[in-house]
Design an enzyme around this catalytic site. Sequence first.
Site, PDB file in Angstrom:
ATOM      1  N   GLU A  57      -0.750   1.575  -5.622  1.00 60.55           N
ATOM      2  CA  GLU A  57      -0.403   0.335  -4.928  1.00 60.55           C
ATOM      3  C   GLU A  57      -0.249  -0.824  -5.900  1.00 60.55           C
ATOM      4  O   GLU A  57      -1.040  -0.964  -6.826  1.00 60.55           O
ATOM      5  CB  GLU A  57      -1.509  -0.010  -3.923  1.00 60.55           C
ATOM      6  CG  GLU A  57      -1.805   1.101  -2.962  1.00 60.55           C
ATOM      7  CD  GLU A  57      -3.173   0.958  -2.314  1.00 60.55           C
ATOM      8  OE1 GLU A  57      -3.576  -0.162  -1.960  1.00 60.55           O
ATOM      9  OE2 GLU A  57      -3.860   1.983  -2.168  1.00 60.55           O
ATOM     10  N   HIS A  82       0.854  -1.193   0.000  1.00 61.70           N
ATOM     11  CA  HIS A  82       0.000   0.000   0.000  1.00 61.70           C
ATOM     12  C   HIS A  82       0.892   1.247   0.000  1.00 61.70           C
ATOM     13  O   HIS A  82       1.056   1.920   1.024  1.00 61.70           O
ATOM     14  CB  HIS A  82      -0.861  -0.068   1.262  1.00 61.70           C
ATOM     15  CG  HIS A  82      -2.078   0.778   1.243  1.00 61.70           C
ATOM     16  ND1 HIS A  82      -2.058   2.095   0.893  1.00 61.70           N
ATOM     17  CD2 HIS A  82      -3.358   0.478   1.542  1.00 61.70           C
ATOM     18  CE1 HIS A  82      -3.288   2.579   0.991  1.00 61.70           C
ATOM     19  NE2 HIS A  82      -4.092   1.613   1.377  1.00 61.70           N
TER      20      HIS A  82
HETATM   21  O1  LIG Z   1      -7.675   3.107   5.834  1.00 60.42           O
HETATM   22  P1  LIG Z   1      -6.977   1.893   5.313  1.00 60.42           P
HETATM   23  O2  LIG Z   1      -7.478   0.622   5.919  1.00 60.42           O
HETATM   24  O3  LIG Z   1      -5.503   2.030   5.412  1.00 60.42           O
HETATM   25  O4  LIG Z   1      -7.319   1.814   3.780  1.00 60.42           O
HETATM   26  C1  LIG Z   1      -7.176   2.908   2.968  1.00 60.42           C
HETATM   27  C2  LIG Z   1      -7.658   2.601   1.553  1.00 60.42           C
HETATM   28  O5  LIG Z   1      -6.772   1.682   0.964  1.00 60.42           O
HETATM   29  C3  LIG Z   1      -7.038   1.436  -0.397  1.00 60.42           C
HETATM   30  O6  LIG Z   1      -6.094   0.527  -0.861  1.00 60.42           O
HETATM   31  C4  LIG Z   1      -8.405   0.867  -0.546  1.00 60.42           C
HETATM   32  O7  LIG Z   1      -8.665   0.644  -1.925  1.00 60.42           O
HETATM   33  C5  LIG Z   1      -9.415   1.789   0.056  1.00 60.42           C
HETATM   34  O8  LIG Z   1     -10.704   1.222  -0.032  1.00 60.42           O
HETATM   35  C6  LIG Z   1      -9.068   2.085   1.499  1.00 60.42           C
HETATM   36  O9  LIG Z   1      -9.961   3.026   2.029  1.00 60.42           O
END
Ligand SMILES: O=P(O)(O)OC[C@H]1O[C@@H](O)[C@H](O)[C@@H](O)[C@@H]1O
Length: 382
Positions: free
Chosen positions: A321, A224
């Site tokens: 990502e 991510h």
């Molecule tokens: O708040 P988190 O759990 O780190 O996720 C953030 C975002 O991460 C992204 O990868 C998702 O596609 C989103 O849906 C999500 O809101």
Amino acid sequence: FPVLVCIRFPAPFLQGLIPWWFLWFCRVRAGDSGWLPWRARGRRCTLPAWPSPRATAACPRSASNPRTGVRLRFICLEHASRLGRFPMERICSLSDQMLCSTARNPSGRPRDKLDKSYEFNSHLTISFSETSGGIPHCFPQFGPGPMQQHGFARNVNWSITDSEVTEGDPTVTLELKDDSYSRSMWDFSFQALYKVVLHSTSLSTTLKIINTDDKPFSFTSALHTYFSASIAGVSVKGLKGSKTLNKDPDPKNPLEGKEERDEVTFPGFVDCVYLGAPSELTLDNGLGDKIVISNTNWSDAVLWNPHLQMEACYKDFVCVENAKRLKQYNWVQKNLGWQSRKLNLSEANGLRTVQCGEYVVKGPFYVSANVNMCHSPMYFNL
Ligand SMILES: O=P(O)(O)OC[C@H]1O[C@@H](O)[C@H](O)[C@@H](O)[C@@H]1O
């Protein structure tokens, strides 16, 4: 007076004269390390060497956050020496605004079970629920799904299995294995290895998932990656023709489609999965940098910017990502593994990622993972 001598004039000869426990005491009193839990556990760990003058010059020990005015302390040099051969001078030279810190996990509980407040360096308190940044691991689920959003791998302690210099590039390998916490959500035995290599102007990461169970398992995964950006000027090239699963408006029932644009921009909320994305994307971060993101084996990609859902900081970052099979699960047989090979991020002026929350920290490489060193929970950021 001795405390001041230790902290201000840490000449190497002094270390030889002063017992390790006294130096340890000085550092604790100074709040330099914040938390040295091996003492509490009756373990003795080798004290880190003092930073060399060159390293100190390359990586200032504190800096003000331009947005918030908050003064941050950097203790990356201590981490460098704890990692043995890991040449932190090299990492520090990549940025003068990199945060490497220990964090305190008093109970040893996984992060998502902790209270909202989490202590950083005993000087900063950040709120977990509001904190994102770096390259969290989404494993064994890229959410939403049956378990917690994006799985448990980003919430738990990883351990360092290796750190070395490969062809002049600092390399560290982290490991995660199943335990009672992971099994309460996902009842499989596995080994995840995450290798990070810092090249002079790029970062590469390799995630390897090995099935150590008697039965096959399936997973979805993503790295991510948060980049700092000026969102109005951001564009991503290379996705034209890919199938899309648009998570806006309903992440649980994404809309299928196809990307028609040469350049994807971020005029508002964006949360979209690209299936069968190409192995190379180019991100223009709107700050004058063109970042090439290339990969092997990460079949999908995700673009995300929360827009007004994170009003305080959405303008300052974008997530591009690398992800794996977000429509269909990846089946892995016993003793077999899946390896992502490489997420290679490179561009001329260095990379930046952003931590968004109460404090915004910008630095070129902010790779976050919880690691165990000396059997103590630490939060390690490159
Ligand atoms: O708040 P988190 O759990 O780190 O996720 C953030 C975002 O991460 C992204 O990868 C998702 O596609 C989103 O849906 C999500 O809101």
